[in-house]
Design a protein around this motif. Structure first.
Motif, PDB file in Angstrom:
ATOM      1  N   VAL A  53     -18.447 -73.102  38.228  1.00 29.47           N
ATOM      2  CA  VAL A  53     -19.629 -73.114  39.102  1.00 29.47           C
ATOM      3  C   VAL A  53     -19.473 -74.138  40.225  1.00 29.47           C
ATOM      4  CG1 VAL A  53     -22.086 -73.666  39.189  1.00 29.47           C
ATOM      5  CG2 VAL A  53     -21.206 -72.237  37.350  1.00 29.47           C
ATOM      6  N   LEU A  58     -16.753 -70.951  44.820  1.00 28.59           N
ATOM      7  CA  LEU A  58     -18.108 -70.405  44.767  1.00 28.59           C
ATOM      8  C   LEU A  58     -18.988 -70.943  45.892  1.00 28.59           C
ATOM      9  CD1 LEU A  58     -19.058 -70.038  40.997  1.00 28.59           C
ATOM     10  CD2 LEU A  58     -17.801 -68.503  42.509  1.00 28.59           C
ATOM     11  N   LEU A  74     -28.009 -70.208  39.280  1.00 30.23           N
ATOM     12  CA  LEU A  74     -27.201 -69.024  39.561  1.00 30.23           C
ATOM     13  C   LEU A  74     -27.840 -67.732  39.065  1.00 30.23           C
ATOM     14  CD1 LEU A  74     -25.072 -71.381  39.885  1.00 30.23           C
ATOM     15  CD2 LEU A  74     -23.359 -69.695  39.260  1.00 30.23           C
ATOM     16  N   ARG A  78     -25.065 -63.769  37.312  1.00 32.01           N
ATOM     17  CA  ARG A  78     -23.872 -64.513  37.732  1.00 32.01           C
ATOM     18  C   ARG A  78     -23.296 -65.340  36.593  1.00 32.01           C
ATOM     19  NH1 ARG A  78     -25.209 -67.560  43.227  1.00 32.01           N
ATOM     20  NH2 ARG A  78     -22.940 -67.819  43.265  1.00 32.01           N
ATOM     21  N   SER A  81     -21.487 -63.049  34.195  1.00 28.99           N
ATOM     22  CA  SER A  81     -20.209 -62.631  34.763  1.00 28.99           C
ATOM     23  C   SER A  81     -19.148 -63.718  34.586  1.00 28.99           C
ATOM     24  CB  SER A  81     -20.381 -62.291  36.245  1.00 28.99           C
ATOM     25  OG  SER A  81     -19.147 -61.921  36.820  1.00 28.99           O
ATOM     26  N   ILE A  82     -19.526 -64.966  34.880  1.00 31.74           N
ATOM     27  CA  ILE A  82     -18.586 -66.082  34.696  1.00 31.74           C
ATOM     28  C   ILE A  82     -18.221 -66.234  33.224  1.00 31.74           C
ATOM     29  CG2 ILE A  82     -18.347 -68.590  34.864  1.00 31.74           C
ATOM     30  CD1 ILE A  82     -20.141 -68.457  37.359  1.00 31.74           C
ATOM     31  N   SER A 116     -13.010 -64.536  46.944  1.00 26.85           N
ATOM     32  CA  SER A 116     -14.385 -64.974  47.150  1.00 26.85           C
ATOM     33  C   SER A 116     -14.541 -65.670  48.496  1.00 26.85           C
ATOM     34  CB  SER A 116     -14.793 -65.922  46.013  1.00 26.85           C
ATOM     35  OG  SER A 116     -16.118 -66.356  46.159  1.00 26.85           O
ATOM     36  N   ASP A 128     -19.319 -63.206  44.726  1.00 31.18           N
ATOM     37  CA  ASP A 128     -19.270 -63.305  43.262  1.00 31.18           C
ATOM     38  C   ASP A 128     -18.530 -62.113  42.658  1.00 31.18           C
ATOM     39  OD1 ASP A 128     -20.737 -65.641  43.413  1.00 31.18           O
ATOM     40  OD2 ASP A 128     -22.652 -64.612  43.179  1.00 31.18           O
ATOM     41  N   GLU A 129     -18.800 -60.926  43.198  1.00 31.00           N
ATOM     42  CA  GLU A 129     -18.117 -59.726  42.705  1.00 31.00           C
ATOM     43  C   GLU A 129     -16.613 -59.808  42.988  1.00 31.00           C
ATOM     44  OE1 GLU A 129     -20.760 -59.841  44.546  1.00 31.00           O
ATOM     45  OE2 GLU A 129     -22.369 -58.664  43.592  1.00 31.00           O
ATOM     46  N   THR A 132     -15.031 -62.128  40.432  1.00 28.38           N
ATOM     47  CA  THR A 132     -14.869 -61.450  39.139  1.00 28.38           C
ATOM     48  C   THR A 132     -13.709 -60.458  39.184  1.00 28.38           C
ATOM     49  OG1 THR A 132     -17.239 -61.659  38.660  1.00 28.38           O
ATOM     50  CG2 THR A 132     -16.021 -59.988  37.437  1.00 28.38           C
TER      51      THR A 132
END
Length: 281
Positions: A53, A58, A74, A78, A81-82, A116, A128-129, A132
């Motif tokens: 984070v 990010l 977040l 999110r 996902s992390i 990112s 964020d996508e 990932t």
């Protein structure tokens, strides 16, 4: 290779199950305190989440010091996902293979961070996508390396193909390739559909970009960002000791054209990403 052998090869690949904590978090609804409590049970995972984070990738200016703070700042999606990326790393590290897992994850984190950052530099609403996807897109590699003793050699040869057809070489040897294996993992772990499709097609970018039936540009954009990130970090050299990125030579022009970038724009973009990420590049 017969169809029976193809099906057998695919079915014999181990797909790590999604850990139960993900279902527990999903069952919490909007109870942020309960979600933070579930995550905080594992100190190692909690520390890893806070590290991610607070990373430059990010793009946060305010530092997060605790899991409750991270969940509030977040949001559930999110954080989940992390958490999934960290738990997947833990699951795949438990597989026995000849693959250098330290280098594999280092390269995956590099691609994720760069992808990112590219999104933020280009004002694309998917940082964020992209992160990932960068972490997950090659998750099929450790699975195949655990199943086939000669996978590393085949992977190195596939990245050295001048036609850039990485998946074709793996498929001809094993009846499956790491993009397909990764797609299965992404589906089992309930990643968003567009990320699942990007994992599946990340070595078929030219075909996807040429497919006029794909009206939603998100998949194409995500794949272009991924390919730019892979090229910037020189992924073929890190994964397969290849001194040339043959896949980029094959698809790079289409990627830049779809993204509205010239070669000079791409060079400027790479400089900006390096400056923002610093030592993490």
């Amino acid at each position: 290779m017969s169809n029976n052998k193809l099906n057998r090869s695919s079915s014999e690949i181990y797909i790590p199950p999604q850990p139960g904590i993900i279902d527990q978090i999903n069952d919490c609804g909007g109870d942020l305190d309960r979600i933070a409590e579930l995550i905080s049970v594992d100190p190692a995972v909690s520390a890893a989440i806070i590290k991610v984070v607070n990373s430059p990738a990010l793009g946060r200016t305010e530092k997060v010091g605790s899991i409750p703070h991270a969940v509030v700042m977040l949001g559930i999606g999110r954080i989940t996902s992390i958490l999934k990326t960290l738990l997947l790393k833990e699951s795949l590290n438990g597989l026995e293979s000849k693959l250098d897992m330290k280098m594999f994850w280092k390269s995956s984190v590099s691609v994720a961070s760069v992808a990112s950052t590219i999104c933020r530099q280009l004002n694309l609403a998917m940082p964020d996508e992209a992160y990932t996807l960068g972490l997950f897109h090659n998750c099929g590699i450790p699975v195949l390396a655990a199943r086939y003793d000669n996978y590393q050699q085949v992977m190195e040869f596939s990245y050295s193909r001048e036609d850039g057809r990485i998946s074709s070489e793996e498929f001809s040897n094993f009846g499956v390739h790491h993009a397909a294996a990764g797609y299965r993992i992404a589906r089992v772990w309930n990643l968003p559909e567009v990320i699942c499709k990007a994992v599946k097609n990340h070595h078929s970018v030219d075909r996807v970009l040429d497919d006029q039936s794909i009206e939603n540009p998100t998949l194409k954009t995500m794949l272009c960002v991924l390919k730019m990130a892979e090229h910037m970090v020189n992924l073929p050299e890190k994964l397969a000791q290849s001194d040339r990125d043959f896949e980029w030579e094959k698809v790079g022009a289409k990627v830049l054209d779809f993204s509205g970038l010239s070669e000079y724009d791409f060079e400027d973009l790479e400089d900006a990403v390096k400056y923002q990420l610093g030592s993490e590049f």
